[in-house]
Motif scaffolding. Sequence first.
Motif, PDB file in Angstrom:
ATOM      1  N   PHE A 204       6.607   8.554  11.586  1.00  0.00           N
ATOM      2  CA  PHE A 204       5.321   8.788  10.937  1.00  0.00           C
ATOM      3  C   PHE A 204       4.988   7.644   9.979  1.00  0.00           C
ATOM      4  CE2 PHE A 204       2.701  10.298   7.478  1.00  0.00           C
ATOM      5  CZ  PHE A 204       1.746  11.098   8.077  1.00  0.00           C
ATOM      6  N   LEU A 205       5.923   7.301   9.104  1.00  0.00           N
ATOM      7  CA  LEU A 205       5.684   6.239   8.128  1.00  0.00           C
ATOM      8  C   LEU A 205       5.516   4.891   8.813  1.00  0.00           C
ATOM      9  CD1 LEU A 205       8.202   7.306   5.331  1.00  0.00           C
ATOM     10  CD2 LEU A 205       5.717   7.575   5.339  1.00  0.00           C
ATOM     11  N   GLU A 206       6.228   4.675   9.906  1.00  0.00           N
ATOM     12  CA  GLU A 206       6.098   3.417  10.638  1.00  0.00           C
ATOM     13  C   GLU A 206       4.701   3.275  11.231  1.00  0.00           C
ATOM     14  OE1 GLU A 206       8.764   0.824  13.783  1.00  0.00           O
ATOM     15  OE2 GLU A 206       8.735   2.996  13.992  1.00  0.00           O
TER      16      GLU A 206
ATOM     17  N   GLN B 209       6.394  12.376  -8.335  1.00  0.00           N
ATOM     18  CA  GLN B 209       5.808  12.734  -7.054  1.00  0.00           C
ATOM     19  C   GLN B 209       4.761  11.701  -6.610  1.00  0.00           C
ATOM     20  OE1 GLN B 209       7.639  14.625  -5.610  1.00  0.00           O
ATOM     21  NE2 GLN B 209       7.232  16.793  -5.862  1.00  0.00           N
ATOM     22  N   ILE B 210       3.983  11.196  -7.552  1.00  0.00           N
ATOM     23  CA  ILE B 210       3.017  10.151  -7.220  1.00  0.00           C
ATOM     24  C   ILE B 210       3.742   8.898  -6.720  1.00  0.00           C
ATOM     25  CG2 ILE B 210       1.351   8.526  -8.214  1.00  0.00           C
ATOM     26  CD1 ILE B 210       0.110  11.190  -7.668  1.00  0.00           C
ATOM     27  N   ALA B 211       4.869   8.579  -7.354  1.00  0.00           N
ATOM     28  CA  ALA B 211       5.660   7.432  -6.898  1.00  0.00           C
ATOM     29  C   ALA B 211       6.139   7.639  -5.471  1.00  0.00           C
ATOM     30  CB  ALA B 211       6.841   7.216  -7.842  1.00  0.00           C
ATOM     31  N   SER B 212       6.510   8.877  -5.144  1.00  0.00           N
ATOM     32  CA  SER B 212       6.940   9.179  -3.780  1.00  0.00           C
ATOM     33  C   SER B 212       5.784   9.054  -2.795  1.00  0.00           C
ATOM     34  CB  SER B 212       7.538  10.590  -3.732  1.00  0.00           C
ATOM     35  OG  SER B 212       7.967  10.920  -2.421  1.00  0.00           O
ATOM     36  N   LEU B 213       4.616   9.577  -3.170  1.00  0.00           N
ATOM     37  CA  LEU B 213       3.442   9.477  -2.302  1.00  0.00           C
ATOM     38  C   LEU B 213       3.004   8.036  -2.094  1.00  0.00           C
ATOM     39  CD1 LEU B 213       1.268  12.432  -3.670  1.00  0.00           C
ATOM     40  CD2 LEU B 213       2.350  12.301  -1.419  1.00  0.00           C
ATOM     41  N   ASN B 214       3.346   7.188  -3.040  1.00  0.00           N
ATOM     42  CA  ASN B 214       2.974   5.781  -2.945  1.00  0.00           C
ATOM     43  C   ASN B 214       3.589   5.108  -1.717  1.00  0.00           C
ATOM     44  OD1 ASN B 214       1.608   3.493  -4.217  1.00  0.00           O
ATOM     45  ND2 ASN B 214       3.662   2.664  -4.479  1.00  0.00           N
ATOM     46  N   ARG B 215       4.628   5.693  -1.165  1.00  0.00           N
ATOM     47  CA  ARG B 215       5.232   5.152   0.059  1.00  0.00           C
ATOM     48  C   ARG B 215       4.262   5.206   1.239  1.00  0.00           C
ATOM     49  NH1 ARG B 215      10.385   8.645   0.726  1.00  0.00           N
ATOM     50  NH2 ARG B 215      10.597   7.392   2.621  1.00  0.00           N
ATOM     51  N   LEU B 216       3.217   6.024   1.113  1.00  0.00           N
ATOM     52  CA  LEU B 216       2.221   6.121   2.174  1.00  0.00           C
ATOM     53  C   LEU B 216       1.231   4.965   2.156  1.00  0.00           C
ATOM     54  CD1 LEU B 216       1.405   9.938   1.866  1.00  0.00           C
ATOM     55  CD2 LEU B 216       2.582   8.837   3.787  1.00  0.00           C
ATOM     56  N   THR B 217       1.300   4.093   1.163  1.00  0.00           N
ATOM     57  CA  THR B 217       0.293   3.044   1.001  1.00  0.00           C
ATOM     58  C   THR B 217       0.779   1.671   1.456  1.00  0.00           C
ATOM     59  OG1 THR B 217       0.958   2.487  -1.286  1.00  0.00           O
ATOM     60  CG2 THR B 217      -0.613   4.287  -0.996  1.00  0.00           C
ATOM     61  N   HIS B 218       1.915   1.594   2.112  1.00  0.00           N
ATOM     62  CA  HIS B 218       2.481   0.298   2.496  1.00  0.00           C
ATOM     63  C   HIS B 218       1.773  -0.296   3.719  1.00  0.00           C
ATOM     64  CE1 HIS B 218       6.560   1.537   0.470  1.00  0.00           C
ATOM     65  NE2 HIS B 218       5.571   1.371  -0.392  1.00  0.00           N
ATOM     66  N   GLY B 219       1.909  -1.608   3.872  1.00  0.00           N
ATOM     67  CA  GLY B 219       1.404  -2.289   5.062  1.00  0.00           C
ATOM     68  C   GLY B 219      -0.090  -2.124   5.245  1.00  0.00           C
ATOM     69  N   LYS B 220      -0.489  -1.713   6.451  1.00  0.00           N
ATOM     70  CA  LYS B 220      -1.901  -1.534   6.786  1.00  0.00           C
ATOM     71  C   LYS B 220      -2.332  -0.073   6.664  1.00  0.00           C
ATOM     72  CE  LYS B 220      -2.175  -5.516   9.886  1.00  0.00           C
ATOM     73  NZ  LYS B 220      -2.514  -5.993  11.259  1.00  0.00           N
ATOM     74  N   ALA B 221      -1.576   0.696   5.891  1.00  0.00           N
ATOM     75  CA  ALA B 221      -1.903   2.107   5.707  1.00  0.00           C
ATOM     76  C   ALA B 221      -3.231   2.251   4.972  1.00  0.00           C
ATOM     77  CB  ALA B 221      -0.796   2.804   4.928  1.00  0.00           C
ATOM     78  N   LYS B 222      -3.901   3.371   5.229  1.00  0.00           N
ATOM     79  CA  LYS B 222      -5.131   3.699   4.495  1.00  0.00           C
ATOM     80  C   LYS B 222      -4.994   5.131   3.967  1.00  0.00           C
ATOM     81  CE  LYS B 222      -8.202   0.248   6.053  1.00  0.00           C
ATOM     82  NZ  LYS B 222      -9.572  -0.221   5.934  1.00  0.00           N
ATOM     83  N   VAL B 223      -5.195   5.258   2.655  1.00  0.00           N
ATOM     84  CA  VAL B 223      -5.014   6.540   1.988  1.00  0.00           C
ATOM     85  C   VAL B 223      -6.232   6.842   1.124  1.00  0.00           C
ATOM     86  CG1 VAL B 223      -3.622   7.837   0.322  1.00  0.00           C
ATOM     87  CG2 VAL B 223      -2.499   6.301   1.956  1.00  0.00           C
ATOM     88  N   VAL B 224      -6.728   8.075   1.230  1.00  0.00           N
ATOM     89  CA  VAL B 224      -7.796   8.576   0.373  1.00  0.00           C
ATOM     90  C   VAL B 224      -7.214   9.695  -0.480  1.00  0.00           C
ATOM     91  CG1 VAL B 224     -10.068   9.656   0.256  1.00  0.00           C
ATOM     92  CG2 VAL B 224      -9.552   8.048   2.093  1.00  0.00           C
ATOM     93  N   LEU B 225      -7.376   9.587  -1.781  1.00  0.00           N
ATOM     94  CA  LEU B 225      -6.859  10.566  -2.730  1.00  0.00           C
ATOM     95  C   LEU B 225      -8.038  11.190  -3.454  1.00  0.00           C
ATOM     96  CD1 LEU B 225      -4.306  11.674  -4.344  1.00  0.00           C
ATOM     97  CD2 LEU B 225      -4.717   9.774  -5.916  1.00  0.00           C
ATOM     98  N   SER B 226      -8.044  12.515  -3.589  1.00  0.00           N
ATOM     99  CA  SER B 226      -9.148  13.159  -4.296  1.00  0.00           C
ATOM    100  C   SER B 226      -8.624  14.174  -5.307  1.00  0.00           C
ATOM    101  CB  SER B 226     -10.087  13.861  -3.309  1.00  0.00           C
ATOM    102  OG  SER B 226      -9.494  15.034  -2.791  1.00  0.00           O
TER     103      SER B 226
END
Length: 260
Positions: free
Chosen positions: A168-170, A199-216
Amino acid sequence: MLVITRQGLSTDAQAYVDEQAGLRHQTIWELENEILGLTDYVRSLTGLFHQDGLSDYYIPGRARLARYESDHRTLSETDTLLFEAVTTWIDGEDYQPIAILGGYGAGKSSFIKRLVANQAERALSDPYARRPILIGLGEYARYSSLEGLLGGKFTHDFPVDGFNVHHFLELSDKGRLLVALDGFDEMKHAMTWGDFRAQIASLNRLTHGKAKVVLSGRPSAFTSTEEHVHVLRGLKRYQEGYRRLGAWAASRLADSRPQA
């Protein structure tokens, strides 16, 4: 030999592949689905915008872009249509996360449902499109890690056979997913500041590379400017100024408001 294409083969090419004992073909979507198994999940998201009649009373949201220099915020002078701005960002090459802030009733969760449903429809018809993932952060307090959150979602909430967090992360890092994290204020209210920061630091792993994240979420989740810039800008107060927290993602911010 496995032949991978984006759009599939012509009828003659597929017939040729079928005749060869050591040759087979898959589209990139079929391969990714075989690895991660997200097709049924993505298909289930297409109806989000129509649940409970949301599409009938939905009011398109507008927002003002907020830019930060240290702890100083500057809002754009004019509103922009939020849906159009975010979909343009999804298709572009800017990988900075977006944080959508707004008070109660501003339409943040409704906007996220519209965005995710639209992206799901695109993903099912276009192998180039990112696959949307919707995570309600109010449930994150139950888990102690990102692995636990994703594992819980895809083994309990929406079971996916053989789900693998590493895969998933890849795929996220390679730009194949759009991750929408809704309700960070709901997560914050169930935690201490230290736990929330972790927990925010953990979620930050979703923002690596060409990832796109929307937070609300609601800005009321933060009790001080220091908390605000720490979580959304990756900056920590240090003596008379701020310093960046390693690879912590700095979000582009938008203040959301319903369109009158």
